[in-house]
Design a protein around this motif. Structure first.
Motif, PDB file in Angstrom:
ATOM      1  N   SER A 223       2.591   9.313   2.249  1.00  0.00           N
ATOM      2  CA  SER A 223       3.118   9.057   3.590  1.00  0.00           C
ATOM      3  C   SER A 223       4.269   8.042   3.592  1.00  0.00           C
ATOM      4  N   HIS A 224       4.713   7.588   2.415  1.00  0.00           N
ATOM      5  CA  HIS A 224       5.803   6.606   2.375  1.00  0.00           C
ATOM      6  C   HIS A 224       7.167   7.264   2.151  1.00  0.00           C
ATOM      7  N   THR A 225       8.142   6.885   2.949  1.00  0.00           N
ATOM      8  CA  THR A 225       9.531   7.302   2.704  1.00  0.00           C
ATOM      9  C   THR A 225      10.093   6.442   1.566  1.00  0.00           C
ATOM     10  N   PRO A 226      11.241   6.821   0.984  1.00  0.00           N
ATOM     11  CA  PRO A 226      11.861   5.964  -0.040  1.00  0.00           C
ATOM     12  C   PRO A 226      12.105   4.539   0.477  1.00  0.00           C
ATOM     13  N   GLU A 227      12.433   4.410   1.757  1.00  0.00           N
ATOM     14  CA  GLU A 227      12.644   3.060   2.320  1.00  0.00           C
ATOM     15  C   GLU A 227      11.327   2.289   2.348  1.00  0.00           C
ATOM     16  N   VAL A 229       8.846   2.692   0.324  1.00  0.00           N
ATOM     17  CA  VAL A 229       8.529   2.324  -1.066  1.00  0.00           C
ATOM     18  C   VAL A 229       9.274   1.052  -1.452  1.00  0.00           C
ATOM     19  N   ALA A 230      10.565   0.997  -1.101  1.00  0.00           N
ATOM     20  CA  ALA A 230      11.369  -0.179  -1.449  1.00  0.00           C
ATOM     21  C   ALA A 230      10.816  -1.428  -0.759  1.00  0.00           C
ATOM     22  N   THR A 231      10.438  -1.273   0.522  1.00  0.00           N
ATOM     23  CA  THR A 231       9.907  -2.417   1.279  1.00  0.00           C
ATOM     24  C   THR A 231       8.599  -2.917   0.671  1.00  0.00           C
ATOM     25  N   PRO A 266       8.568   1.758  -8.767  1.00  0.00           N
ATOM     26  CA  PRO A 266       9.822   1.065  -9.077  1.00  0.00           C
ATOM     27  C   PRO A 266       9.613   0.136 -10.278  1.00  0.00           C
ATOM     28  N   LEU A 267      10.684  -0.045 -11.077  1.00  0.00           N
ATOM     29  CA  LEU A 267      10.542  -0.780 -12.347  1.00  0.00           C
ATOM     30  C   LEU A 267      10.065  -2.213 -12.163  1.00  0.00           C
TER      31      LEU A 267
END
Ligand code: AMP
Ligand code: MN
Ligand code: MN
Ligand code: MN
Length: 274
Positions: A223-227, A229-231, A266-267
């Motif tokens: 349910s997460h958008t790329p944004e 995920v970044a947040t 993310p790394l």
């Protein structure tokens, strides 16, 4: 090659469509290396899933998704690597399932007042003695022709302000994290971006979660958008929390519901399995 993990899935022990062993076989076919079954407020599917995981060579992680009420909101906390014999965890989950039965009766009474009879019995039949969820009511209402899909049925009948909605009284955050800790498990905040919270309140939630003994955030979720995920990755680092990945898989017949096949963490994130 990167080892794929999926640490948030459901089976027929709660509101998933596949049995625990069918789920594990499907995970093996999908190339998943490490799998957790995390049914809502129950550990009943875990023995069957563990056996199947041993047979197909999937690394097995016992889990649960606990319903919590925090600040008048329902949030979900996933417990991973839990000890299934923990009396506190078993008792806590039993209490939540008792609330679920009471709530289901109440949902049934409320729907009856809106001229939808027999919903409690209908949902019980679909749950087949397993954990009763709103998804079972959704399926019943679709069968009865009140809506065409689950999203619509939730929006029209089963969410706040709608005829079949009952205010939830789940575990407190303190209780849920303590049960997980007493079971030697790791507490992960499930799908943090799905809650309807302002950024300020999301930070508050994560801060309280960390103070209470939470260890990880589900950075990758279906349910997460790329944004999102970044947040969440940024918040995981800021609050020194580990990161998890989970599809929240329920239903192989729903095209948007896929086991595994998730983006990598993310790394900058430290995986919870390390
Ligand atoms: P419960 O824990 O019994 O309140 O049921 C919650 C479950 O219903 C979630 O785990 C989802 O699987 C499902 N659900 C909640 N909201 C929706 C929605 N808007 N559309 C489809 N399924 C939903
Ligand atoms: Mn569910
Ligand atoms: Mn959830
Ligand atoms: Mn879930």
């Amino acid at each position: 090659m990167l080892q794929l993990y999926d640490l948030h899935t459901h089976s027929t022990a709660s509101d998933g469509v596949l049995s625990p062993s069918e789920l594990v076989k499907r995970a093996a076919t999908a190339g998943i290396y490490g799998l957790a079954l995390t049914d809502h407020d129950t550990i009943d599917g875990l023995d069957e899933a563990e056996l199947a995981a041993g047979q197909v060579g999937v690394k097995w992680i016992p889990g649960v998704e606990i319903s919590v009420t925090w600040n008048f909101q329902t949030i979900h906390i996933v417990g991973l690597w839990i000890n299934l014999r923990s009396p506190e965890l078993i008792q806590g989950l039993t209490k939540l399932r008792e609330f679920r039965v009471w709530r289901a009766e109440e949902i049934g009474r409320r729907l009856a007042k809106s001229n939808i009879p027999n919903a409690f019995i209908g949902a019980c039949k679909l749950a087949d003695g397993k954990v009763l969820t709103r998804t079972h009511f959704a399926k019943f209402l679709i069968q009865q022709g009140f809506a065409t899909n689950e999203q619509k049925v939730f929006e029209s009948f089963l969410t706040s302000g709608k005829p079949g909605y009952v205010t939830d009284q789940w575990a407190t955050m303190d209780e849920a994290i303590n049960w997980i800790k007493l079971a030697n498990g790791k507490a992960v905040l499930a799908h943090p971006s799905r809650y309807k919270l302002t950024y300020k309140n999301l930070r508050r939630l994560i801060s309280v979660f960390k103070e209470t003994g939470g260890l990880g955030l589900e950075v990758i979720s279906r349910s997460h958008t790329p944004e999102n995920v970044a947040t969440i990755a940024r918040l995981a680092n800021e609050f020194e929390l580990l990161s998890s990945i989970g599809s929240d898989f329920h239903n192989p017949y729903n095209r948007r519901d896929v086991l595994g096949q998730l983006p990598n963490l993310p790394l900058e994130c430290t995986p919870i399995w390390q």
